[in-house]
Each structure stands twice: as C-alpha cells, then as structure tokens.
Design a protein around this motif. Structure first.
Motif, short mmCIF file in Angstrom:
data_model
loop_
_atom_site.label_atom_id
_atom_site.label_comp_id
_atom_site.label_asym_id
_atom_site.label_seq_id
_atom_site.Cartn_x
_atom_site.Cartn_y
_atom_site.Cartn_z
N MET A 211 -13.58 -19.61 42.49
CA MET A 211 -14.45 -20.49 42.25
C MET A 211 -15.67 -20.98 41.62
O MET A 211 -16.19 -22.15 41.49
CB MET A 211 -14.11 -20.39 43.76
N ALA A 212 -15.87 -19.65 41.77
CA ALA A 212 -17.23 -19.90 41.06
C ALA A 212 -17.42 -20.12 39.70
O ALA A 212 -16.68 -20.20 38.90
CB ALA A 212 -18.31 -18.26 40.68
N ASN A 213 -18.42 -21.03 38.77
CA ASN A 213 -18.26 -21.49 37.73
C ASN A 213 -18.84 -20.17 36.71
O ASN A 213 -19.70 -18.85 37.23
CB ASN A 213 -19.67 -22.56 37.80
N SER A 214 -18.61 -20.11 36.08
CA SER A 214 -19.10 -19.16 34.56
C SER A 214 -20.37 -19.85 34.23
O SER A 214 -20.69 -20.85 33.68
CB SER A 214 -17.98 -19.35 33.33
N ILE A 215 -20.81 -18.45 33.14
CA ILE A 215 -22.48 -18.94 32.36
C ILE A 215 -22.12 -20.12 31.43
O ILE A 215 -22.58 -20.93 31.13
CB ILE A 215 -23.18 -17.69 32.22
N GLU A 216 -20.41 -19.87 30.44
CA GLU A 216 -20.93 -20.97 30.00
C GLU A 216 -20.22 -22.42 30.61
O GLU A 216 -20.59 -23.37 29.82
CB GLU A 216 -18.96 -20.51 29.02
N ASP A 217 -19.95 -22.54 31.82
CA ASP A 217 -20.33 -23.73 32.08
C ASP A 217 -21.38 -24.41 32.50
O ASP A 217 -21.35 -25.77 32.51
CB ASP A 217 -19.59 -23.88 33.72
N LEU A 218 -22.33 -23.77 32.32
CA LEU A 218 -23.84 -24.46 32.45
C LEU A 218 -24.64 -24.38 30.85
O LEU A 218 -25.13 -26.02 31.46
CB LEU A 218 -25.04 -23.31 32.72
N GLU A 219 -23.42 -24.80 30.02
CA GLU A 219 -23.60 -25.27 28.57
C GLU A 219 -24.71 -24.55 27.81
O GLU A 219 -25.88 -26.11 27.77
CB GLU A 219 -23.16 -26.65 28.81
N GLY A 220 -25.77 -23.83 28.41
CA GLY A 220 -26.86 -23.61 27.70
C GLY A 220 -28.05 -23.88 28.27
O GLY A 220 -29.02 -23.61 28.19
N ARG A 221 -27.39 -24.81 29.86
CA ARG A 221 -28.94 -24.63 30.22
C ARG A 221 -29.58 -24.05 31.42
O ARG A 221 -29.22 -23.26 31.59
CB ARG A 221 -28.22 -25.92 31.62
N ARG A 222 -30.47 -24.28 31.27
CA ARG A 222 -31.45 -22.93 32.12
C ARG A 222 -32.69 -23.50 32.93
O ARG A 222 -33.42 -23.21 33.09
CB ARG A 222 -32.39 -22.54 30.84
N HIS A 223 -32.95 -25.28 33.06
CA HIS A 223 -33.70 -25.77 33.89
C HIS A 223 -32.60 -26.36 35.23
O HIS A 223 -31.14 -27.47 34.43
CB HIS A 223 -34.66 -27.05 33.16
N PHE A 224 -32.44 -26.70 36.44
CA PHE A 224 -32.30 -27.14 37.49
C PHE A 224 -33.44 -27.39 38.43
O PHE A 224 -33.57 -26.67 38.51
CB PHE A 224 -31.04 -25.97 38.02
N ASP A 225 -33.09 -28.60 38.59
CA ASP A 225 -34.30 -28.88 39.90
C ASP A 225 -34.41 -27.74 40.37
O ASP A 225 -35.60 -27.65 41.21
CB ASP A 225 -34.04 -30.27 40.04
#
Ligand code: FAD
Length: 408
Positions: free
Chosen positions: A1-15
């Motif tokens: 159920m967790a996302n993989s780091i690839e699912d973040l598509e390189g994003r390093r900022h989340f509010d």
C-alpha cells in the motif's frame, strides 16, 4: 500500500509531512489530504500495518465516558470523525454494542461517581445499575451485591487495523504519498526558513511537520532540541477461545472496564477474531520502542483469568493468543497536542496519545491537520499543552501506575 520513491517523481518538497503512520499519523494524513491533497507526504519507519507500535490489532474500545471534562467534551467528535471515514470508504469502523464501567461500590465508588458526574455535566446519557440489573441485562455476568455498573449505550469498538489502512488509502486517493521503511533521522531548519526532514531516502523540505511517532517521539524531536517525558510500557492483550462465543458477539455483549483498587481491566466482545479479548490497563513493564521482550506475561494472564472466573466465567476458554503492544504515556496520562514553538519550531506540531488515544485517532488527525494548515484548531485542546506541570517539572510524580486513581 505504500508508495515507492519512484512514485514521488523526483519531488523533494511537500507542504506537509507527517512523521509516523500509526493510528494518529494515518489520521493526520487522511485529514491533511482533504485540505492539501498531493502536497502531503507520510513517512513511516517500518512497514505500513506493522506490529511494533501502539495501533496494531483489530479492535480498540471507543466510548463517550471519561472522568475528565477535557476528554468527554471531545468524545462525541471522535464518533463524528470516524463517521466521515466510514461515509467516504463505505466500510464500517465503529460498532456500538454498548459500554459498561464496573466496580465494587465499596472500593471504587468515588471513581464511578466521577464518571457519572462528568457524563452528566456533558449531557452524555447513561444508566446506573446495581448487580441485579446488570445480570438481568447481561446474564453472562456473575457478580455480588456490591457491584455497580454505569452503562452507556454508544460505547463499543473501533476497528484499528481497518481505520489505519482506510486513512492511508483515502489520503492516497487524494494524492498524498506515503513512504514506508523510511525512518526520519532529523528535522532541521532549512536555509530558506522551511523545514528539512532527513531520511535514508534523502532529504525533503516542507512548510509544516506533524510528529506522531509514538514510542519513538523523542528520537524524532530531539533533533529540534525538544524532549517529552514519556513512559513506554509493553502491554498484553489475550484472546480466549470461549466455547460460549455465541453469548459474546457484539449484539449480545458490551465492552466493559472493571476497576478495582489494584488495577483496571478492559474487555471486548468478539470482533474479527473468534475469541473474546481482555487486557489490563497500563500495568506493563517499562521498555522502549527498540528494546522490548515481545513475550506475554503469564502473571497478567493469571490475573485476568482469576477475575473472569468470578465475574464472567463463560468469557474464558483456551488461550488463543496473547499479543504485546506499546503504551506511550505522559506522566499525567494526558495527551500532548501542541507545537514545538518552545524550541523555536512553531511549524512542528507534536502529538502523544498517552496510551488511550486510538478512539481519538481520526479526530486527533483532524485536529493536527487544522493546526498544520490553519495554525490552530476549532477543538478545545487547552488541556493538552506542552507547558503543563507534568511535562515541564522534572519532579512531577507520575500518576500512571496507580490504576484507577490516576484517572481521578
Ligand atoms: C494493548 C493496547 C490496548 C489499547 N486499547 C485501547 C483502547 O481500547 N482504546 C483506545 O482508545 N486506545 C487504546 N490503546 C492506545 C492506543 O492504541 C494508542 O494510544 C494509539 O494507537 C497510539 O497511536 P500513535 O499513532 O501515537 O502510535 P503508533 O501507532 O505507535 O504510531 C507511531 C508510528 O510512528 C512511527 N515512527 C516512529 N519513529 C519514526 C521515525 N523516526 N520516522 C518515521 N516513522 C516513525 C512508528 O513506526 C509507528 O508506526 C491501546 C494500546 C495498546 C498497546
């Protein structure tokens, strides 16, 4: 159920970043995602649904009854918060077989009075029964004339395993991302004034952090110069394979809490596992999140068996399993819900559930999300601040091993 780091598509900022995805953290993810969708990231040290913390297993007691106004005022909102998750998921999370507070009038009468007075003050309907009324309504009990019962019809069970996974699934449905096996090592002030959260998967920046790290709370907040005095204990819950299971289904038997001067015992009807469930509140050995025995305590098993033999013998049967689980308690057993402004981090919101928070997990998630997004919450959390004596005075005598007296 967790996302993989690839699912973040390189994003390093989340509010918004939530540290810890147990009961409370998953609740925060759900409510944050309603407000900020794809700008929410959850970070979890272990696998999602792991058994290392405080929120595993299939059932927790939910009730409107407490002895302190600050909780009773909030309890109706806990039901409302779970109802919203139920509506959105189409799944049932809360069951209301009814709830009993039991005790020997001659020994813990003052305590029962406190429950009754608190519910009266807060307009929570309840009934007060003597032993005969109790046994008429629930013939499973075999109790003497000194036993008194407070019955509250809405008490019952919230399905913890289901609550945690639904919170996360629904948050992901709104675009939130959740990385598991991703322990946060450090929170720091980034050069641009935002927050920087360090993990083995790299650093992330955000505007606000919510810390819901349970037994590991101090590992996380020590990096911003904070510390909360907490006692982590390893508690036991036992399931009995009662042959009289038909008398302990949710339509036949309530949850009950039995207080004596020595201890508080809590019990649940059959839910999801075919056995009856019982445990002793806050009587485990002191441990830490990383160092515990995982071993059931035979002495505690003996205590609950002895109590049940007298007051509810059909509840018993062969031991199906005993599970161990962590309580993380503040010295006064009250929640901590506050920011770390005291350390110069008003943008870090910290929560500790004090060993009785599952019923509140979704509501606490909502409260934490409001604090993160709006800078404050519509709910009265004034009793859960960091500046109270129990958290600031190192000489404060902990109330937590005193059984029912600690709740007076
Ligand atoms: C046996 C037992 C019975 C209980 N019965 C009841 C009940 O009947 N009713 C009730 O209301 N409450 C009950 N409770 C209490 C309630 O379950 C807890 O208060 C609540 O679930 C705690 O939730 P939490 O999110 O704070 O902690 P947890 O569920 O432990 O979550 C903390 C999470 O943070 C993660 N984490 C820690 N450090 C990091 C890090 N560095 N980076 C990323 N993630 C991290 C952990 O892995 C964990 O997943 C019971 C508890 C136990 C143990």
């Amino acid at each position: 159920m967790a996302n993989s780091i690839e699912d973040l598509e390189g994003r390093r900022h989340f509010d918004y970043i939530v540290i810890g995805c147990g009961g409370i953290g998953s609740g925060a993810l759900y409510w944050l995602a309603k407000r900020a969708g794809h700008n929410v990231l959850g970070l979890e040290k272990f696998d999602l649904g792991h058994y290392n913390g405080g929120s595993q297993d299939v059932s927790r007691i939910i009730r409107l009854s407490y002895t302190k106004d600050k909780y009773v005022r909030l309890t109706p909102h806990t039901f409302t918060a779970w109802e919203e998750v139920e509506r959105e998921s189409g799944m049932q999370l809360v069951y209301k077989p009814g709830g009993l507070m039991l005790g020997d009038r001659t020994k813990v009468g003052v305590y029962l009075d406190r429950y009754a007075e608190c519910m009266e003050r807060n307009n929570i309907p309840f009934e007060r029964w003597d032993n005969q009324q109790l046994m008429r309504r629930y013939p499973q009990f075999t109790v003497g004339p000194d036993m008194e019962a407070l019955y509250q019809k809405d008490g019952g069970i919230v399905d913890a395993a289901m609550g945690n996974s639904l919170h996360i699934q629904l948050a992901q449905g709104r675009g939130a991302k959740v990385l598991d096996n991703c322990p946060v090592n450090r929170i720091a002030r980034a050069q641009n004034g935002q927050l920087e959260v360090s993990t083995p998967a790299g650093n992330f920046t955000c505007k606000r952090v919510i810390v819901a790290a349970g037994a590991w709370i101090n590992h996380v907040i020590s990096s911003i110069g904070c510390h909360v005095p907490v006692y982590v204990t390893e508690e036991n819950v036992t399931y009995f394979g009662s042959p009289h299971v038909k008398e302990f289904t949710k339509d036949k038997f309530p949850i009950f809490m039995y207080s004596s001067p020595e201890r508080d015992i809590y019990a649940l009807p059959v839910h999801a596992i075919s056995g009856t469930k019982i445990g002793i509140d806050a009587r485990g050995y002191l441990v830490s999140g990383d160092k515990r025995t995982w071993t059931p305590d035979p002495h505690k098993l003996q205590i609950v068996q002895d109590v049940l033999k007298k007051m509810c013998p059909k509840f018993l049967g062969p031991v199906m399993q005993t599970k161990t689980c962590l309580y993380t308690m503040t010295p006064d057993r009250d929640f901590l819900v506050d920011t770390a402004a005291r350390a110069g981090f008003p943008d870090v919101v910290v929560c500790c559930g004090a060993g009785h928070a599952y019923k509140f997990a979704s509501l606490l998630g909502k409260i934490l999300s409001e604090m993160a997004v709006d800078g404050g919450t519509q709910y009265d959390i004034s009793g859960f601040s960091w500046d109270r004596e129990a958290l600031t005075n190192p000489d404060f005598k902990p109330l937590i091993f005193m059984g029912y007296k600690s709740k007076m």
